[in-house]
Motif scaffolding. Structure first.
Motif, PDB file in Angstrom:
ATOM      1  N   PRO A   1     -79.837 -16.940 -39.484  1.00 35.76           N
ATOM      2  CA  PRO A   1     -80.413 -18.011 -39.567  1.00 35.76           C
ATOM      3  C   PRO A   1     -81.419 -17.963 -40.582  1.00 35.76           C
ATOM      4  O   PRO A   1     -82.642 -16.900 -41.022  1.00 35.76           O
ATOM      5  N   CYS A   2     -81.667 -19.524 -41.596  1.00 29.23           N
ATOM      6  CA  CYS A   2     -83.040 -19.806 -42.065  1.00 29.23           C
ATOM      7  C   CYS A   2     -84.055 -19.212 -41.548  1.00 29.23           C
ATOM      8  O   CYS A   2     -84.411 -19.813 -40.801  1.00 29.23           O
ATOM      9  N   PRO A   3     -84.917 -18.136 -42.770  1.00 28.09           N
ATOM     10  CA  PRO A   3     -86.247 -18.176 -42.096  1.00 28.09           C
ATOM     11  C   PRO A   3     -86.814 -19.119 -41.400  1.00 28.09           C
ATOM     12  O   PRO A   3     -87.995 -18.972 -40.727  1.00 28.09           O
ATOM     13  N   ALA A   4     -86.667 -20.190 -42.505  1.00 33.04           N
ATOM     14  CA  ALA A   4     -87.130 -21.827 -42.793  1.00 33.04           C
ATOM     15  C   ALA A   4     -86.822 -22.589 -41.701  1.00 33.04           C
ATOM     16  O   ALA A   4     -87.754 -23.473 -40.573  1.00 33.04           O
ATOM     17  N   CYS A   5     -86.052 -22.700 -41.184  1.00 30.60           N
ATOM     18  CA  CYS A   5     -85.650 -24.197 -40.728  1.00 30.60           C
ATOM     19  C   CYS A   5     -84.506 -23.696 -39.496  1.00 30.60           C
ATOM     20  O   CYS A   5     -84.158 -24.661 -38.500  1.00 30.60           O
TER      21      CYS A   5
ATOM     22  N   THR B   1     -78.223 -18.737 -48.528  1.00 30.43           N
ATOM     23  CA  THR B   1     -78.616 -19.773 -49.280  1.00 30.43           C
ATOM     24  C   THR B   1     -78.603 -20.997 -47.922  1.00 30.43           C
ATOM     25  O   THR B   1     -77.482 -20.721 -47.006  1.00 30.43           O
ATOM     26  N   CYS B   2     -79.729 -22.212 -47.626  1.00 36.80           N
ATOM     27  CA  CYS B   2     -80.007 -22.590 -46.832  1.00 36.80           C
ATOM     28  C   CYS B   2     -79.382 -23.575 -47.198  1.00 36.80           C
ATOM     29  O   CYS B   2     -79.997 -23.939 -48.474  1.00 36.80           O
ATOM     30  N   ASP B   3     -79.062 -25.092 -47.211  1.00 37.83           N
ATOM     31  CA  ASP B   3     -78.914 -26.305 -47.951  1.00 37.83           C
ATOM     32  C   ASP B   3     -80.093 -26.388 -48.076  1.00 37.83           C
ATOM     33  O   ASP B   3     -80.564 -27.200 -49.822  1.00 37.83           O
TER      34      ASP B   3
HETATM   35 ZN   LIG Z   1     -83.842 -23.652 -44.152  1.00 42.22          ZN
END
Ligand SMILES: [Zn+2]
Ligand SMILES: NC(=O)c1ccc[n+]([C@@H]2O[C@H](COP(=O)([O-])OP(=O)(O)OC[C@H]3O[C@@H](n4cnc5c(N)ncnc54)[C@H](O)[C@@H]3O)[C@@H](O)[C@H]2O)c1
Length: 347
Positions: free
Chosen positions: A153-157, A128-130
């Motif tokens: 890492p988070c793929p979005a951010c 999970t990403c914050d």
């Molecule tokens: Zn993220």
């Protein structure tokens, strides 16, 4: 007054003795299942290439299915696949072999199957990403690994992720040829069950270890590789920073999960994580083996293998609830026994 509700038992207390066809009976896990089934009062009919029977042969399978109540399918080509020339062999044994078995089971009207599946069907674990909640990280880039950035890492951010626990409804994302074939086995079995009204229990084993684990080969599990090094007097070589997390489950627990599954039927396919529920790092595991063996201490190398997943940790809850399965062999005891099993004694 209403009497208090009695707890529902996850499986019947009275279990009929079954005649079980066990494929892969001469293998690491199969040999333990044979012992557990026999101890539970069932009749085991072993089936294995090592004893001249091939799951890809309709004749061999048809003959073996005569008088059988249930099938426990462990036979497979295992390991991650070393190079693409292995591809046809994986597809042949794991996919074609399972297809032949299912066709012959349909013909023989055998309607209960327990299938050895694997955690590899999930790919990476759950994170999970914050900011973005539950996400699926991409395979880690080689340059990141080379630079020692091991956490995906988070793929979005691109922010760091918190690893979580994977449950059976997680998206399936096989990331190598072996994983593709294990998922294909589940899919074929699910279609077969839908068409015939049969019962399939797919057991997604996590990292299985214990006595008779195959020795040091390119296809072997990491515990076997570490132990082989210890036997040669060499330090286990731990990749990355050693903090990658796995669930190590003892082979006798896996065997018991198979017995419980054979005794529990339903309609269609149900999948279960078969795990201890107590994640450990690869470094913990290397230390447990080295301590039991009497050294040398593991070395964390920072090396890596492309395609390895970072963390994969399972929820054992569904198997507990529906199969009545909880792992019983403690990590430290199981690893000590495994470290010493091959030589019979510490140095
Ligand atoms: Zn993220
Ligand atoms: N060991 C693990 O950590 C692990 C993890 C997840 C899933 N699994 C699954 O568990 C099952 C058993 O694995 P294992 O670790 O005991 O492996 P293993 O190699 O020790 O046993 C597999 C057995 O299958 C037999 N076999 C192979 N091809 C066959 C064929 N064509 N016909 C008949 N028999 C054949 C082999 O001879 C061997 O005895 C496999 O389905 C594997 O994918 C294992």
């Amino acid at each position: 007054m209403v009497p208090p509700e009695r707890p529902r038992r996850p499986f019947p207390t009275y279990v009929r003795a079954m005649r079980v066809l066990l494929t892969g009976a001469s293998g690491f896990i199969g040999s333990h299942i044979a012992e557990a089934l026999t101890a539970a009062g069932h009749q085991v009919h072993g089936f294995d290439l090592r004893t001249g029977q091939d799951v890809r042969s309709p004749d061999d399978v048809a003959r073996a299915l005569a008088g059988i109540d249930a099938v426990c399918h462990q036979a497979a080509m295992v390991g991650l696949g070393v190079d693409m020339s292995d591809l046809p062999a994986y597809a042949s044994v794991n996919v074609q072999g399972t297809a032949v078995l299912l066709a012959e089971m349909a013909r023989a009207e055998v309607r209960t199957l327990v299938l050895a599946s694997s955690m590899v069907v999930y790919g990476e674990g759950r994170y999970t990403c914050d900011r973005h909640g539950a996400v699926r990280p991409d395979p880690r880039a080689e340059e990141a690994l080379r630079a020692g950035h091991f956490e995906p890492p988070c793929p979005a951010c691109g922010n760091p992720l918190a690893p979580g626990v994977i449950s059976e409804d997680a998206p399936l994302d096989p990331r190598n040829v072996y994983a593709d074939t294990k998922l294909a086995q589940e899919n074929l079995a699910a279609s077969w069950a839908r068409a015939t009204g049969a019962s399939v229990t797919a057991l997604r084993y996590h990292n299985v270890y214990g006595p008779r684990m195959p020795r040091d080969t390119p296809y072997a599990g990491v515990a076997a590789l570490f132990r082989s090094r210890l036997e040669r007097g060499e330090a286990p070589q731990v990749y990355e920073d050693g903090r990658q997390r796995r669930d190590f489950v003892h082979v006798r627990d896996v065997a018991r999960a198979n017995v419980l599954s054979l005794q529990t039927t339903h309609t269609g396919l149900r999948a279960y994580n078969i795990a201890s529920g107590e994640p450990r790092t690869i470094a913990d595991m290397a230390h447990a083996l080295a301590d039991a063996y009497g050294g040398p201490d593991p070395v964390v190398t920072g090396g890596y293998r492309l395609g390895d997943v970072r963390h994969i940790v399972a929820s054992p809850e569904k198997a507990r609830r529906e199969l009545g399965f909880t792992a019983q062999v403690p990590f430290s005891e199981g690893m000590a026994e495994f470290a010493l099993a091959s030589t019979g004694s510490a140095r």
